[in-house]
Motif scaffolding. Structure first.
Motif: not given
Length: 97
Positions: A28-36
């Motif tokens: 949510e903070m843009g520090l990490l990209e989660i792929k679903t």
């Protein structure tokens, strides 16, 4: 998509003993990209080095997610400035020789 380079978030939660919400908040903070993929959440294996730094800051220094964001922004700025300094030193060497 190449699944070989993806790591399931629940495995990371178990390995690093952090809550799933930690990764969600980082995303949510843009520090990490989660792929679903098929309702399962993954992280690219290339991000592990950065994730480990974030987890150490979070657990060992007791810094919250917003603080981690500030720290990483400052670290990125330091890296850019160091690269610029190196480039300028190299240019200066050209003129000095």
């Amino acid at each position: 998509m190449n699944m070989e380079n993806l790591i399931p978030i629940p495995e990371l939660c178990i390995h690093y003993t952090v809550e799933l919400s930690f990764f969600t908040n980082l995303s949510e903070m843009g520090l990490l990209e989660i792929k679903t993929i098929e309702s399962k959440q993954y992280i690219d294996s290339d991000a592990i080095y950065e994730i480990e730094k974030m987890i150490r800051i979070y657990q060992e220094l007791d810094v919250n997610i917003e603080g981690i964001d500030v720290v990483f922004n400052l670290l990125q700025k330091i890296d850019r400035l160091q690269n610029e300094l190196t480039a300028l030193r190299n240019r200066l060497r050209l003129y000095e020789s």
